[in-house]
Design an enzyme around this catalytic site. Sequence first.
Site, short mmCIF file in Angstrom:
data_model
loop_
_atom_site.label_atom_id
_atom_site.label_comp_id
_atom_site.label_asym_id
_atom_site.label_seq_id
_atom_site.Cartn_x
_atom_site.Cartn_y
_atom_site.Cartn_z
N ASP A 266 -1.97 6.25 -7.31
CA ASP A 266 -0.63 6.50 -6.78
C ASP A 266 0.47 6.37 -7.82
OD1 ASP A 266 -0.78 7.09 -4.07
OD2 ASP A 266 -1.05 4.99 -3.51
C1 GLC Z 1 2.78 1.22 -4.94
C2 GLC Z 1 1.62 0.37 -5.36
C3 GLC Z 1 0.33 1.11 -5.28
C4 GLC Z 1 0.21 1.68 -3.92
C5 GLC Z 1 1.42 2.52 -3.56
C6 GLC Z 1 1.29 3.02 -2.16
O1 GLC Z 1 2.93 2.25 -5.80
O2 GLC Z 1 1.75 -0.10 -6.66
O3 GLC Z 1 -0.75 0.28 -5.54
O4 GLC Z 1 -0.92 2.47 -3.86
O5 GLC Z 1 2.58 1.77 -3.68
O6 GLC Z 1 2.45 3.48 -1.60
C1 GLC Z 2 -3.56 1.57 -3.17
C2 GLC Z 2 -3.51 2.73 -2.22
C3 GLC Z 2 -4.56 3.75 -2.54
C4 GLC Z 2 -4.52 4.12 -3.99
C5 GLC Z 2 -4.61 2.90 -4.88
C6 GLC Z 2 -4.42 3.22 -6.33
O1 GLC Z 2 -4.69 0.80 -2.90
O2 GLC Z 2 -3.66 2.30 -0.87
O3 GLC Z 2 -4.37 4.91 -1.76
O4 GLC Z 2 -5.56 5.00 -4.26
O5 GLC Z 2 -3.60 1.98 -4.50
O6 GLC Z 2 -3.13 3.59 -6.63
#
Ligand code: GLC
Ligand code: GLC
Length: 810
Positions: A485
């Site tokens: 993300d």
């Molecule tokens: C933030 C977190 C990430 C997560 C994302 C979801 O970026 O750091 O881990 O997956 O939010 O919205």
């Molecule tokens: C968080 C989110 C997941 C994403 C991960 C890596 O766990 O829920 O969707 O893949 O972060 O960013």
Amino acid sequence: MRFGHFDDENREYVISTPKTPYPWINYLGSEEFFGLVSNRAGGYCFFRDAKLRRLTRYRYNNVPTDDGGRYFYVKEGDTVWNPSWGPVKTELDAYECRHGLGYSRITGAKNGLSVSVLFFVPVGKTCEVHAVTLKNESKEKKTFQLFSFIEWCLWNAEDDMTNFQRNYSTGEVEIMGGGQTIYHKTEFKERRNHYAFYHVNSAVSGYDTDRQTFLGLYNGFHEPDVVFSGKSQNSKAAGWSPVASQCLEITLGPGETKELSFVLGYVELDKSQKWESKSVINKKPATELIATLDSKAKVDAELGKLKAYWTNLLSGYSVKSSDDKLDRMVNIWNQYQCMVTFNMSRSASFFESGIGRGMGFRDSNQDLLGFVHLIPERARQRILDIAATQFEDGSAYHQYQPLTKRGNNAIGSGFNDDPLWLILGVAAYIKESGDFSILDEQVAFDNDESKSKSLLEHCKRSFDHVLHNIGPNGLPLIGRADWNDCLNLNCFSETPGESFQTTENREGRTAESIFIAGMFVSIGPMYADMVERKGDKAEAERVRSEVKKMERVVLEKGWDGDWFLRAYDFFGKKVGSKDNKEAKIFIEPQGYCVMAGIGVESGHAKKALDSVKEYLDCPYGIVLNNPAFTEYVIEYGEISTYPAGYKENAGIFCHNNPWIMIAETVIGRPERAWEYYKKICPSYLEDISDLHRTEPYVYAQMIAGKDAVKPGEAKNSWLTGTGSWNFVAISQYLLGIRPEWDGLVVQPCMTKDVAEYKVTRRARGATYEITVKNSGQARPAKLTVGGKAIEGNQVPYAPAGTTVQVLCEV
Ligand code: GLC
Ligand code: GLC
């Protein structure tokens, strides 16, 4: 340092001190009514949606930590104490918290009085039971008071902690039986057709429903006036903050025991049935619910049902080996966590506030992998719900709200890995169940029934979405982000507070993801198999040839010399290359490309995994990237915002570690796979609980990496794809038993330390009892099925109801 121990016989973790390094929690509930409960009785409960139907209050981010819960106060003479130690924090003579499957039992003792509270949600009911056992363990008669306490949330958890100008005036309760039952009916008068109640099955001497009266002005939960003065005020809440507290006067002779059953329930009514008389709510459903739980015998029977429910679920896959730590994770805790992530997605934990995130498209598809063998029917429904939030061009809403099942407009779409996860989820479901009919289900696009197409067509659109979004190097465009993300290659954000996930300041037609390419090569063939089995050979061929082509592109454009590149950025520059200053190598493409089989024959795969070992591995797991970012890189986005060693910036993001474990099995290196498994597996970390901090019975999303201030410290326990992927890695690839289209593959790749083990696996109604004799060499398995040697490593599916004996030598 440990703070408790595993009790495998009872499937419990026994916490021996309330002063764990962080609240160690458990989940109650399995279908509609859920609760979170910490070892200090902190937490809250809700009906279906932690944001929209929250029953009780909890204060995140409060000091002291873990504030708000279901509290019992004992007042004996001048001593006031809680069996959960907090909130009063009077030192106890004995304390124990047992977190089991769907229940927790907290016991405290002081001055010869023992108080034990069992918390659980009975199967199929919309309430929590708080079953209290009071025992006089002294030689004298004891007279004391017991006070209960919960604080109501005004239903919408977000509104509840922001909209005070209204909320301080809306709270309403009804009080029955002199306080024996307290009803919370805020907003019932107008549009809500639901209320909550708190009941005890014994006469009470008083009650309170107004928080300030109960606590006293400027007091906290640790110093309630009513308790310390030993006198309930029979207060009736009018606005402000409604609570429910009952007082019981109790006398126990030496050795005597008393049982009480408190019920915290939720009732929904038909509009026409709401009222008993003017302004008096219809209590019939509540009274009926209470009647099913008003004695110790009934409560015990419900607890028995809950235990049977779990015994049945967990009998789908179990292992017996010489390693207790392994067995307890596989048989109990890892599967339990998978069920919790299925139920909660990423909504409610002690790190997720229950108001932020709904169900993720990618998250829920991956969560499926860990529980589909437990309840395939619920996986089926989940898949159809998820697929209905897909758009016609194959892209998808990134998240949807569990109560409405509608896509979340605020987050929108554009995460280009999302569509492929649907194919993976569908394939996992069919392999498990054999139910190809799901592919014919008509499923809406964007929840618009008029735009329904078969689920198979949804899978096609997922696959083609990648092909319709190819970048200059022939690799998939990344969009807003792929699995990571925080790798936001089109974001270019300069505005503080702007969301990295929803901001696209540049047109995203250049930045490409080698990770999505790996997914495409790994998951594409599953769609080819499905469509071929539905009779469309030409489509299957088209898919396979696109997959082959992508594989070539990855090796030509996605290889950096010693590992797979991560991406190409907006400017067409390499990401995750030795040419970069920081973050020269990333974990994700090494895992997924090797899982896809890319470069296995040519040796690229082995090289990539050796590089993982050299640059990414550390004593606490495999970090996400190395070296960590030390500066904000505007063209990379959120990943470079985190301090070095945390979260997506070189943290041990546990979700992707099992991809490397599986990849190691693909190239036949069991010892490596095992080493990585043990490094992040909670039961092996119990001895470093003081460092690790989160629960030693469940995975955390993230452990601080080698560049962090405190390497080895974990955060975000419970709700993470880590649960399901680790279960896939250990059960399907290391222990080596996985469902395929036509049979159960038995192909272990297990450390020589576990020389022999037995797995019992249920699949499609039959039971397979598999004995593995393991040399620790990654050799093709030799199988004997029902006494006869067979060719290959696949045991054909047997008729439902039969038991199949399998001997596997490897
Ligand atoms: C933030 C977190 C990430 C997560 C994302 C979801 O970026 O750091 O881990 O997956 O939010 O919205
Ligand atoms: C968080 C989110 C997941 C994403 C991960 C890596 O766990 O829920 O969707 O893949 O972060 O960013």
